[in-house]
Scaffold this active site. Structure first.
Site, PDB file in Angstrom:
ATOM      1  N   THR A 144      15.605   1.709  19.617  1.00  0.00           N
ATOM      2  CA  THR A 144      14.733   2.450  18.705  1.00  0.00           C
ATOM      3  C   THR A 144      15.160   3.913  18.620  1.00  0.00           C
ATOM      4  O   THR A 144      15.628   4.486  19.607  1.00  0.00           O
ATOM      5  CB  THR A 144      13.259   2.344  19.140  1.00  0.00           C
ATOM      6  OG1 THR A 144      12.483   3.232  18.341  1.00  0.00           O
ATOM      7  CG2 THR A 144      13.046   2.692  20.598  1.00  0.00           C
ATOM      8  N   SER A 179       6.676   7.211  24.417  1.00  0.00           N
ATOM      9  CA  SER A 179       5.638   6.258  24.863  1.00  0.00           C
ATOM     10  C   SER A 179       6.264   5.360  25.929  1.00  0.00           C
ATOM     11  O   SER A 179       7.492   5.287  26.049  1.00  0.00           O
ATOM     12  CB  SER A 179       5.154   5.385  23.696  1.00  0.00           C
ATOM     13  OG  SER A 179       6.141   4.425  23.356  1.00  0.00           O
ATOM     14  N   TYR A 181       6.386   2.264  25.742  1.00  0.00           N
ATOM     15  CA  TYR A 181       7.194   1.301  24.978  1.00  0.00           C
ATOM     16  C   TYR A 181       8.588   1.872  24.718  1.00  0.00           C
ATOM     17  O   TYR A 181       9.603   1.227  25.000  1.00  0.00           O
ATOM     18  CB  TYR A 181       6.524   0.941  23.640  1.00  0.00           C
ATOM     19  CG  TYR A 181       7.550   0.585  22.593  1.00  0.00           C
ATOM     20  CD1 TYR A 181       8.282  -0.595  22.694  1.00  0.00           C
ATOM     21  CD2 TYR A 181       7.860   1.462  21.549  1.00  0.00           C
ATOM     22  CE1 TYR A 181       9.286  -0.896  21.778  1.00  0.00           C
ATOM     23  CE2 TYR A 181       8.849   1.168  20.629  1.00  0.00           C
ATOM     24  CZ  TYR A 181       9.568  -0.011  20.756  1.00  0.00           C
ATOM     25  OH  TYR A 181      10.566  -0.286  19.870  1.00  0.00           O
ATOM     26  N   HIS A 182       8.637   3.089  24.139  1.00  0.00           N
ATOM     27  CA  HIS A 182       9.949   3.660  23.823  1.00  0.00           C
ATOM     28  C   HIS A 182      10.788   3.812  25.098  1.00  0.00           C
ATOM     29  O   HIS A 182      12.008   3.614  25.089  1.00  0.00           O
ATOM     30  CB  HIS A 182       9.785   5.016  23.114  1.00  0.00           C
ATOM     31  CG  HIS A 182       9.275   4.912  21.697  1.00  0.00           C
ATOM     32  ND1 HIS A 182       7.962   5.177  21.356  1.00  0.00           N
ATOM     33  CD2 HIS A 182       9.891   4.571  20.537  1.00  0.00           C
ATOM     34  CE1 HIS A 182       7.806   5.001  20.041  1.00  0.00           C
ATOM     35  NE2 HIS A 182       8.951   4.646  19.520  1.00  0.00           N
ATOM     36  N   LYS A 185      12.792   0.791  26.085  1.00  0.00           N
ATOM     37  CA  LYS A 185      14.062   0.608  25.366  1.00  0.00           C
ATOM     38  C   LYS A 185      15.155   1.527  25.928  1.00  0.00           C
ATOM     39  O   LYS A 185      16.338   1.192  25.894  1.00  0.00           O
ATOM     40  CB  LYS A 185      13.851   0.863  23.877  1.00  0.00           C
ATOM     41  CG  LYS A 185      12.870  -0.124  23.237  1.00  0.00           C
ATOM     42  CD  LYS A 185      13.538  -1.016  22.218  1.00  0.00           C
ATOM     43  CE  LYS A 185      12.604  -2.100  21.735  1.00  0.00           C
ATOM     44  NZ  LYS A 185      13.214  -3.026  20.810  1.00  0.00           N
TER      45      LYS A 185
HETATM   46  O1  LIG Z   1      -1.639   5.965  10.575  1.00  0.00           O
HETATM   47  C1  LIG Z   1      -0.668   6.561  11.073  1.00  0.00           C
HETATM   48  C2  LIG Z   1       0.322   5.900  11.835  1.00  0.00           C
HETATM   49  C3  LIG Z   1       1.348   6.650  12.358  1.00  0.00           C
HETATM   50  N1  LIG Z   1       1.415   7.992  12.141  1.00  0.00           N
HETATM   51  C4  LIG Z   1       2.564   8.769  12.671  1.00  0.00           C
HETATM   52  O2  LIG Z   1       3.724   8.164  12.150  1.00  0.00           O
HETATM   53  C5  LIG Z   1       4.801   8.247  13.074  1.00  0.00           C
HETATM   54  C6  LIG Z   1       5.397   6.879  13.247  1.00  0.00           C
HETATM   55  O3  LIG Z   1       4.418   6.010  13.788  1.00  0.00           O
HETATM   56  P1  LIG Z   1       4.544   4.414  13.638  1.00  0.00           P
HETATM   57  O4  LIG Z   1       3.308   3.802  14.247  1.00  0.00           O
HETATM   58  O5  LIG Z   1       4.871   4.057  12.239  1.00  0.00           O
HETATM   59  O6  LIG Z   1       5.858   4.109  14.474  1.00  0.00           O
HETATM   60  P2  LIG Z   1       6.160   4.096  16.042  1.00  0.00           P
HETATM   61  O7  LIG Z   1       4.943   4.087  16.872  1.00  0.00           O
HETATM   62  O8  LIG Z   1       7.142   5.159  16.329  1.00  0.00           O
HETATM   63  O9  LIG Z   1       6.834   2.677  16.236  1.00  0.00           O
HETATM   64  C7  LIG Z   1       7.473   1.955  15.169  1.00  0.00           C
HETATM   65  O10 LIG Z   1       8.718   2.545  14.870  1.00  0.00           O
HETATM   66  C8  LIG Z   1       9.621   2.605  16.012  1.00  0.00           C
HETATM   67  C9  LIG Z   1      10.860   3.303  15.508  1.00  0.00           C
HETATM   68  S1  LIG Z   1      10.824   5.029  15.841  1.00  0.00           S
HETATM   69  O11 LIG Z   1       9.587   5.587  15.307  1.00  0.00           O
HETATM   70  O12 LIG Z   1      10.865   5.176  17.282  1.00  0.00           O
HETATM   71  O13 LIG Z   1      11.971   5.606  15.210  1.00  0.00           O
HETATM   72  C10 LIG Z   1       9.888   1.197  16.507  1.00  0.00           C
HETATM   73  O14 LIG Z   1      10.692   1.257  17.649  1.00  0.00           O
HETATM   74  C11 LIG Z   1       8.582   0.494  16.834  1.00  0.00           C
HETATM   75  O15 LIG Z   1       8.823  -0.848  17.228  1.00  0.00           O
HETATM   76  C12 LIG Z   1       7.659   0.518  15.624  1.00  0.00           C
HETATM   77  O16 LIG Z   1       6.394  -0.064  15.946  1.00  0.00           O
HETATM   78  C13 LIG Z   1       4.228   8.843  14.347  1.00  0.00           C
HETATM   79  O17 LIG Z   1       4.596  10.181  14.394  1.00  0.00           O
HETATM   80  C14 LIG Z   1       2.710   8.711  14.188  1.00  0.00           C
HETATM   81  O18 LIG Z   1       2.001   9.747  14.800  1.00  0.00           O
HETATM   82  C15 LIG Z   1       0.456   8.646  11.389  1.00  0.00           C
HETATM   83  O19 LIG Z   1       0.507   9.855  11.179  1.00  0.00           O
HETATM   84  N2  LIG Z   1      -0.566   7.903  10.888  1.00  0.00           N
END
Ligand SMILES: O=c1ccn([C@@H]2O[C@H](COP(=O)(O)OP(=O)(O)O[C@H]3O[C@H](CS(=O)(=O)O)[C@@H](O)[C@H](O)[C@H]3O)[C@@H](O)[C@H]2O)c(=O)[nH]1
Length: 389
Positions: A144, A179, A181-182, A185
């Site tokens: 990720t 997190s 989770y992260h 990985k």
């Molecule tokens: O309603 C929401 C949901 C999320 N966010 C923000 O959007 C960003 C991304 O959140 P997300 O829930 O879309 O993504 P994340 O938790 O990072 O996890 C998802 O995206 C990751 C890629 S990355 O984000 O690490 O590049 C993958 O590894 C995970 O499996 C996948 O669930 C964060 O800053 C979060 O604070 C908002 O502002 N509002």
């Protein structure tokens, strides 16, 4: 090629299996159906209905004339893992089979421990099984972008050349994940790099960004082939959530200032990246890393793109950020490796978002609004589950 897709029942594993099968590969999927169990635990369901694996496989056989073999089991069980790999004898193993939601891993101790045990032990068992059955098998592992966090320097593809006190070395890029989770990985990446170094395994770590979209050309062929579409605050990813919120007339839930920036990728590009990585394997002993994103946006920008594409009224609500993350930061990611292998990205467009509005509208009656707002707080060691709130 013979390709085994671990986690072949999930949001991305299933469309990947179909894409690879469609391209003429001999595909098998493996899953313990944990993702469906999390729905039961959380009391939510995919916005788009999904069929059991047996129905999916039969539908694919009817639509394409191709068969996909299926294994049921848990990678944490090392004997199952090695026996499955010995039985299928893949050229490539694509590994999606991990608990992938950051908020889920931050609920409390039990969920953090489960996430790291499930992910790290499962991945270790895959590495040992490859070494035992055939060290030439290419591992394509889903990492990720969140492994890197948001450093104040450019994010390279996995490795960094560092000059320190006049000496230079190539080191794994420093990680600052956000997190448990992260972090799981990050641990996986280190274990894989070590296995490449000591056993000469070949591996590609795909550091994927936030995926959006719900359809690929193959899943669109029959409703029984649909993949899941999550909107809840634990498993729903940001752009998909904003699309559903717009359709429901719910304010878009921007956490904090919305200045936090992430790499994004269309689901159709995800499956293509996996194909490209599989068909162009890493060299023996090589730990190859690609950053699997096509564009970067701040959360605020994502909310604007969704609002501008929707024909009705859309409001944005800035919630107190439940996560601990930098909200204003530098973000510049190198992501040329997959393009060099032939990826032609689908960049975020109104057409894609409009088709997603259609999907959301069709199934909006299935939404449970109580699951929309975030309940898991990073600053607390224990957040109430919905059922306990
Ligand atoms: O309603 C929401 C949901 C999320 N966010 C923000 O959007 C960003 C991304 O959140 P997300 O829930 O879309 O993504 P994340 O938790 O990072 O996890 C998802 O995206 C990751 C890629 S990355 O984000 O690490 O590049 C993958 O590894 C995970 O499996 C996948 O669930 C964060 O800053 C979060 O604070 C908002 O502002 N509002």
């Amino acid at each position: 090629m013979r390709i085994l897709v671990l986690g072949g029942d999930g949001y991305l594993g299933w469309p990947t299996a179909l894409h690879l099968s469609d391209r003429g590969h001999e595909v098998a999927v493996a899953d313990n159906y944990a993702r469906r169990a999390y729905d039961h635990e959380m009391g939510v369901q995919s916005l788009v209905p999904i069929e059991p694996m047996q129905v999916r496989l039969e539908a694919w056989r009817q639509v394409s004339g191709k068969t996909i073999k299926s294994y049921y089991g848990d990678l944490v069980d090392g004997d199952f893992t090695v026996e499955m790999i010995r039985d299928f004898r893949p050229d490539t193993i694509v590994h999606f089979a991990e608990q992938r939601a950051a908020p889920y891993s931050m609920i409390d101790r039990r969920h953090a421990v489960y996430t790291q045990q499930n992910n790290v032990v499962g991945n270790l068992n895959v590495l040992f099984a490859i070494q035992e059955v055939d060290p030439d098998i290419h591992l394509v592992k889903l990492g990720t972008m969140g492994e890197y966090g948001t450093p104040n320097i450019d994010i390279e593809e996995g490795w960094l050349e560092v000059t320190h006190k006049g000496r230079t070395d190539r080191v794994l890029y420093p990680k600052k994940p956000g997190s448990f989770y992260h972090l799981s990985k990050v641990h996986d990446s280190h274990n894989i790099e070590f296995a490449c170094r000591i056993w000469g395994l070949r591996a590609t770590d795909l550091n994927q960004g936030v995926v959006y979209g719900q359809e690929t050309p193959q899943t669109a062929l029959d409703t029984r082939l649909a993949t899941r579409f999550d909107y809840d605050a634990i498993f729903g990813t940001v752009l998909n959530r904003f699309v559903i919120q717009a359709v429901l007339g719910h304010p878009l839930t921007v956490y904090g200032t919305g200045g936090q920036t992430r790499g994004l990728i269309d689901i159709r590009d995800t499956v293509e990246c996996i194909r490209l990585a599989s068909e162009n394997p890493a060299e023996p002993g090589e730990f190859r890393v690609f950053n699997q994103i096509t564009e970067s946006f701040s959360v605020e920008e994502i909310a604007k793109v969704v609002a501008n594409s929707f024909e009705g009224e859309v409001s944005v609500e800035h919630l107190d950020n439940p996560r601990v993350e930098q909200q204003e930061h530098y973000y510049n990611v190198v992501h040329t490796g997959l393009v060099e292998l032939g990826l032609e990205p689908h960049l975020l467009s109104n057409t894609l978002i409009e088709s997603l509005f259609g999907v959301a509208d069709k199934y909006k009656d299935r939404v449970d609004l109580a699951a929309m707002l975030p309940t898991v707080k990073w600053r607390s060691a224990s957040s109430p589950m919905r059922t306990e709130a």
